[in-house]
Design an enzyme around this catalytic site. Structure first.
Site, mmCIF file in Angstrom:
data_model
loop_
_atom_site.group_PDB
_atom_site.id
_atom_site.type_symbol
_atom_site.label_atom_id
_atom_site.label_comp_id
_atom_site.label_asym_id
_atom_site.label_seq_id
_atom_site.Cartn_x
_atom_site.Cartn_y
_atom_site.Cartn_z
ATOM 1 N N TYR A 126 8.529 13.626 2.333
ATOM 2 C CA TYR A 126 9.165 14.312 3.538
ATOM 3 C C TYR A 126 10.665 14.734 3.496
ATOM 4 O O TYR A 126 10.965 15.456 4.346
ATOM 5 C CB TYR A 126 8.853 13.736 4.758
ATOM 6 C CG TYR A 126 7.319 13.483 4.944
ATOM 7 C CD1 TYR A 126 6.522 12.719 4.266
ATOM 8 C CD2 TYR A 126 6.781 14.270 5.867
ATOM 9 C CE1 TYR A 126 5.132 12.677 4.444
ATOM 10 C CE2 TYR A 126 5.179 14.481 6.008
ATOM 11 C CZ TYR A 126 4.526 13.519 5.372
ATOM 12 O OH TYR A 126 3.229 13.357 5.589
ATOM 13 N N LYS A 185 0.509 2.628 -2.791
ATOM 14 C CA LYS A 185 -0.353 2.893 -3.918
ATOM 15 C C LYS A 185 0.646 2.315 -4.923
ATOM 16 O O LYS A 185 1.087 2.986 -6.071
ATOM 17 C CB LYS A 185 -0.482 4.448 -3.987
ATOM 18 C CG LYS A 185 -1.195 5.116 -4.965
ATOM 19 C CD LYS A 185 -2.825 4.781 -4.898
ATOM 20 C CE LYS A 185 -3.602 5.284 -6.025
ATOM 21 N NZ LYS A 185 -4.951 5.114 -5.849
ATOM 22 N N ASP A 224 -6.192 4.574 -0.628
ATOM 23 C CA ASP A 224 -7.547 5.063 -0.657
ATOM 24 C C ASP A 224 -8.453 3.833 -0.123
ATOM 25 O O ASP A 224 -9.357 4.428 0.730
ATOM 26 C CB ASP A 224 -7.849 5.472 -2.094
ATOM 27 C CG ASP A 224 -7.280 4.720 -3.322
ATOM 28 O OD1 ASP A 224 -6.471 3.602 -3.145
ATOM 29 O OD2 ASP A 224 -7.537 4.880 -4.420
ATOM 30 N N ASP A 235 1.210 8.927 7.708
ATOM 31 C CA ASP A 235 0.819 10.515 8.640
ATOM 32 C C ASP A 235 -0.729 10.585 8.394
ATOM 33 O O ASP A 235 -1.240 10.898 9.416
ATOM 34 C CB ASP A 235 1.371 11.607 7.640
ATOM 35 C CG ASP A 235 1.350 12.889 8.384
ATOM 36 O OD1 ASP A 235 0.891 12.967 9.356
ATOM 37 O OD2 ASP A 235 1.962 13.841 7.804
ATOM 38 N N ASP A 258 -3.800 10.020 11.730
ATOM 39 C CA ASP A 258 -4.870 10.954 12.192
ATOM 40 C C ASP A 258 -6.111 10.486 11.915
ATOM 41 O O ASP A 258 -6.924 10.811 12.946
ATOM 42 C CB ASP A 258 -4.429 12.333 11.467
ATOM 43 C CG ASP A 258 -3.366 13.272 12.103
ATOM 44 O OD1 ASP A 258 -2.547 12.698 12.510
ATOM 45 O OD2 ASP A 258 -3.462 14.451 11.777
HETATM 46 MG MG MG Z 1 0.616 14.399 10.957
#
Ligand code: MG
Ligand code: NAI
Length: 334
Positions: free
Chosen positions: A123, A169, A206, A230, A234
């Site tokens: 980001y 990861k 994963d 992130d 969700d």
């Molecule tokens: Mg988001």
């Protein structure tokens, strides 16, 4: 009396803000609000998405409850949220998620708290061109990793949680994610002595996604770098009834901003049908943060009561209640 900066924002923002004001009045909570423009309306009225007076108010009060803001499209605007994060170094994105009665969920006992690193990873937006495409850089530092990981452990210990899981990861990204995992293991070792009841482990992103879908009830506190955080937050919101139900907090060393996860929902703005639950739950987190845990607990209890009665459900939960009707039902159950 504690003063809080209140950002009514855009779209459904003013409607859910009004809901919180009414609930707060009914609670008799010892807070006062300084209302400030932020977002699209602020831009139209002052020429700035984040007016000076909004920033000053937040500097003064240190705590804000923020309704969603519309990001104007097509003109290269940086979102208000990203700007606030950077301005106040809000490095913790905290998202608790619990299954509530009568919400569209496949599980009954989810109680997950995610700590997402909020300042680095992919980001940082550092992309550059190559001969045949682009490369994006991913930044992971020891200091930023350590402060989010410590925040997660501290919270888990203080809330007597059973398990804390690092999401990464590191099998592929040996240096960046490898560092995040290494710091996690160091802090875990320290807490193994301080807080033996808290079990620490890690999952590859994963595999984590699959397990969150098949066995979410087995997980408890999660800590992750920005991108994985992130994605899983969700995913987790989806597990507990969707956007209308998900509260969040962005916390820095000095300043904390509480907000619902959802956006300004322009498609239903002004219709009086928005579900204010996520915003009210964000308000409960805010009340807890400023030292009013009893008010927060009463508010949460009232929401659970209204949801389990199932008589005044908002539309996104399959009911017909307006924002106002739902708010009054919550107030009646405080
Ligand atoms: Mg988001
Ligand atoms: P959105 O979350 O606003 O809406 C997605 C869908 O969920 C819509 O159908 C909406 O009606 C529904 N929805 C969202 N919250 C709801 C609620 N409380 N009750 C009932 N239904 C609800 O996401 P979208 O459409 O991608 O974004 C709209 C605007 O919001 C954009 O300008 C975006 O930049 C902004 N946004 C702002 C955020 C913030 O300030 N924290 C976060 C996400 C988006």
């Amino acid at each position: 009396m504690k003063r809080i900066t209140l950002f009514p924002g855009d779209g459904i923002g003013p409607e859910i803000t009004e809901s919180f004001r009414q609930v707060c009045d009914a609670l008799g909570a010892d807070v006062a609000f300084d209302e400030e423009l932020l977002g699209e309306r602020a831009y139209k009225e002052t020429g700035s998405l984040i007016p000076e007076s909004a920033v000053n108010s937040l500097r003064r009060n240190k705590v804000a409850l923020k309704a969603p803001c519309t990001t104007p499209v097509g003109r290269g605007f940086r979102s208000v949220n990203v700007q606030l994060r950077v301005l106040f170094d809000l490095y913790i994105n905290f998202r608790p998620a619990k299954t509530l009665p009568n919400t569209p969920s496949r599980y009954e006992n989810i109680d997950l708290a995610t700590f997402r690193e909020n300042t680095e990873d992919l980001y940082i937006g550092d992309e550059y061109e190559t001969e045949d495409g682009f490369i994006a850089r991913k930044k992971i530092t020891r200091s930023a990793s350590e402060r989010i990981i410590r925040a997660a452990f501290e919270w888990a210990a203080a809330h007597k949680r059973q398990r804390i899981t690092c999401v990464h990861k590191a099998n592929i990204l040996k240096k960046t994610d490898g560092l995040f995992l290494e710091v996690f293991n160091e802090v875990a070792e320290e807490y193994a002595k301080k807080c033996p009841a808290l079990r620490a482990d890690d999952r590859i992103i994963d595999n984590m996604c699959m397990q969150l879908v098949t066995d979410p009830e087995k997980y408890d506190t999660l800590v992750a770098p920005n991108l994985y955080g992130d994605i899983i937050t969700d995913l987790i919101a989806g597990l507990v009834g969707g956007l209308g139900m998900a509260p969040a907090a962005n916390i820095g060393r000095d300043v904390a901003v509480f907000e619902a996860v959802h956006g300004s929902a322009p498609d239903i703005a002004g219709l009086g049908i928005a579900n204010p639950t996520a915003f009210l739950l964000s308000g409960a987190l805010m009340l807890e943060h400023i030292g009013l845990p009893d008010d927060a607990a009463r508010l949460r209890g009232a929401i659970e009561e209204v949801l389990s009665e199932g008589k005044a459900l908002p539309r996104d939960l399959g009911g017909v209640a307006s924002t106002d009707e739902y708010t009054h039902a919550v107030i009646a159950n405080l």
